[in-house]
Design a protein around this motif. Structure first.
Motif, PDB file in Angstrom:
ATOM      1  N   VAL A   1       0.848  -1.190   0.000  1.00  0.00           N
ATOM      2  CA  VAL A   1       0.000   0.000   0.000  1.00  0.00           C
ATOM      3  C   VAL A   1       0.881   1.236   0.000  1.00  0.00           C
ATOM      4  O   VAL A   1       1.566   1.529   0.983  1.00  0.00           O
ATOM      5  CB  VAL A   1      -0.941   0.010   1.212  1.00  0.00           C
ATOM      6  CG1 VAL A   1      -1.811   1.263   1.181  1.00  0.00           C
ATOM      7  CG2 VAL A   1      -1.810  -1.241   1.233  1.00  0.00           C
ATOM      8  N   GLU A   2       0.856   1.954  -1.138  1.00  0.00           N
ATOM      9  CA  GLU A   2       1.632   3.185  -1.251  1.00  0.00           C
ATOM     10  C   GLU A   2       0.837   4.367  -0.706  1.00  0.00           C
ATOM     11  O   GLU A   2      -0.396   4.383  -0.777  1.00  0.00           O
ATOM     12  CB  GLU A   2       1.989   3.482  -2.716  1.00  0.00           C
ATOM     13  CG  GLU A   2       2.843   2.448  -3.390  1.00  0.00           C
ATOM     14  CD  GLU A   2       2.040   1.508  -4.269  1.00  0.00           C
ATOM     15  OE1 GLU A   2       2.597   0.973  -5.244  1.00  0.00           O
ATOM     16  OE2 GLU A   2       0.850   1.318  -3.970  1.00  0.00           O
ATOM     17  N   SER A   3       1.557   5.344  -0.208  1.00  0.00           N
ATOM     18  CA  SER A   3       0.948   6.584   0.256  1.00  0.00           C
ATOM     19  C   SER A   3       1.959   7.705   0.143  1.00  0.00           C
ATOM     20  O   SER A   3       3.154   7.455  -0.072  1.00  0.00           O
ATOM     21  CB  SER A   3       0.457   6.444   1.695  1.00  0.00           C
ATOM     22  OG  SER A   3       1.532   6.160   2.567  1.00  0.00           O
ATOM     23  N   GLY A   4       1.475   8.952   0.285  1.00  0.00           N
ATOM     24  CA  GLY A   4       2.378  10.092   0.300  1.00  0.00           C
ATOM     25  C   GLY A   4       2.404  10.900  -0.980  1.00  0.00           C
ATOM     26  O   GLY A   4       3.069  11.940  -1.041  1.00  0.00           O
ATOM     27  N   GLY A   5       1.701  10.440  -1.998  1.00  0.00           N
ATOM     28  CA  GLY A   5       1.659  11.199  -3.238  1.00  0.00           C
ATOM     29  C   GLY A   5       0.810  12.447  -3.095  1.00  0.00           C
ATOM     30  O   GLY A   5       0.143  12.663  -2.082  1.00  0.00           O
ATOM     31  N   GLY A   6       0.845  13.281  -4.129  1.00  0.00           N
ATOM     32  CA  GLY A   6       0.049  14.500  -4.110  1.00  0.00           C
ATOM     33  C   GLY A   6       0.558  15.507  -5.109  1.00  0.00           C
ATOM     34  O   GLY A   6       1.352  15.182  -6.002  1.00  0.00           O
ATOM     35  N   LEU A   7       0.098  16.741  -4.940  1.00  0.00           N
ATOM     36  CA  LEU A   7       0.479  17.851  -5.810  1.00  0.00           C
ATOM     37  C   LEU A   7       1.559  18.671  -5.115  1.00  0.00           C
ATOM     38  O   LEU A   7       1.392  19.053  -3.942  1.00  0.00           O
ATOM     39  CB  LEU A   7      -0.737  18.721  -6.104  1.00  0.00           C
ATOM     40  CG  LEU A   7      -0.506  20.014  -6.875  1.00  0.00           C
ATOM     41  CD1 LEU A   7       0.013  19.715  -8.278  1.00  0.00           C
ATOM     42  CD2 LEU A   7      -1.792  20.834  -6.919  1.00  0.00           C
ATOM     43  N   VAL A   8       2.639  18.948  -5.823  1.00  0.00           N
ATOM     44  CA  VAL A   8       3.743  19.726  -5.257  1.00  0.00           C
ATOM     45  C   VAL A   8       4.285  20.652  -6.334  1.00  0.00           C
ATOM     46  O   VAL A   8       4.229  20.331  -7.532  1.00  0.00           O
ATOM     47  CB  VAL A   8       4.839  18.784  -4.707  1.00  0.00           C
ATOM     48  CG1 VAL A   8       5.460  17.954  -5.810  1.00  0.00           C
ATOM     49  CG2 VAL A   8       5.896  19.555  -3.931  1.00  0.00           C
ATOM     50  N   GLN A   9       4.802  21.788  -5.914  1.00  0.00           N
ATOM     51  CA  GLN A   9       5.384  22.738  -6.868  1.00  0.00           C
ATOM     52  C   GLN A   9       6.779  22.287  -7.294  1.00  0.00           C
ATOM     53  O   GLN A   9       7.461  21.575  -6.545  1.00  0.00           O
ATOM     54  CB  GLN A   9       5.468  24.116  -6.233  1.00  0.00           C
ATOM     55  CG  GLN A   9       4.107  24.763  -6.001  1.00  0.00           C
ATOM     56  CD  GLN A   9       4.223  26.208  -5.546  1.00  0.00           C
ATOM     57  OE1 GLN A   9       5.261  26.638  -5.068  1.00  0.00           O
ATOM     58  NE2 GLN A   9       3.149  26.949  -5.703  1.00  0.00           N
ATOM     59  N   PRO A  10       7.209  22.702  -8.470  1.00  0.00           N
ATOM     60  CA  PRO A  10       8.583  22.392  -8.892  1.00  0.00           C
ATOM     61  C   PRO A  10       9.589  22.862  -7.842  1.00  0.00           C
ATOM     62  O   PRO A  10       9.447  23.958  -7.276  1.00  0.00           O
ATOM     63  CB  PRO A  10       8.730  23.173 -10.198  1.00  0.00           C
ATOM     64  CG  PRO A  10       7.339  23.264 -10.731  1.00  0.00           C
ATOM     65  CD  PRO A  10       6.462  23.409  -9.530  1.00  0.00           C
ATOM     66  N   GLY A  11      10.577  22.010  -7.589  1.00  0.00           N
ATOM     67  CA  GLY A  11      11.564  22.298  -6.557  1.00  0.00           C
ATOM     68  C   GLY A  11      11.183  21.783  -5.187  1.00  0.00           C
ATOM     69  O   GLY A  11      12.019  21.798  -4.266  1.00  0.00           O
TER      70      GLY A  11
END
Length: 115
Positions: A4-14
């Motif tokens: 079970v993977e977790s921790g993904g999401g939307l992040v800004q470059p850098g």
């Protein structure tokens, strides 16, 4: 068997994200662990590998120096620390457990790098 993977999401470059993959149903410490990713319209790419004992790692050239794979065998978990993220890192990230001839895949977690 579950990964079970977790921790993904939307992040800004850098920016940074830390993915986790928690395993159950098999002897985690006997398995080499890998992170792969797949972007829309592209082939799945192997990103990082860690040996069963955690004493050796390997990375794709595209992420070397920015991503770090690690594991905690006591917690049956493998991690992927991703720093200095780029838009081209956007993909679904999958963890993979391997101990020939067995292999198990997680369901994936989406990472989107965008401003």
């Amino acid at each position: 068997v579950q990964l079970v993977e977790s921790g993904g999401g939307l992040v800004q470059p850098g920016g940074s994200l830390r993915l986790s993959c928690e395993a159950s149903g098999f002897t985690f410490s006997n398995y080499r662990m890998r992170w792969s990713r797949q972007a829309p319209g592209k082939e799945r790419e192997l990103v990082a590998t860690i040996t069963s004992a955690g004493d050796n790692t390997n990375y794709a050239d595209s992420v070397k120096g920015r991503f770090t794979i690690s594991r905690n065998n006591a917690k049956n978990t493998v991690y992927l620390q991703m720093n200095s993220l780029k838009p081209e890192d956007s993909a679904v990230y999958y963890c993979l457990a391997q101990s020939w001839p067995k292999a198990y895949w997680g369901q994936g977690t989406q990472v989107t790098v965008s401003s």
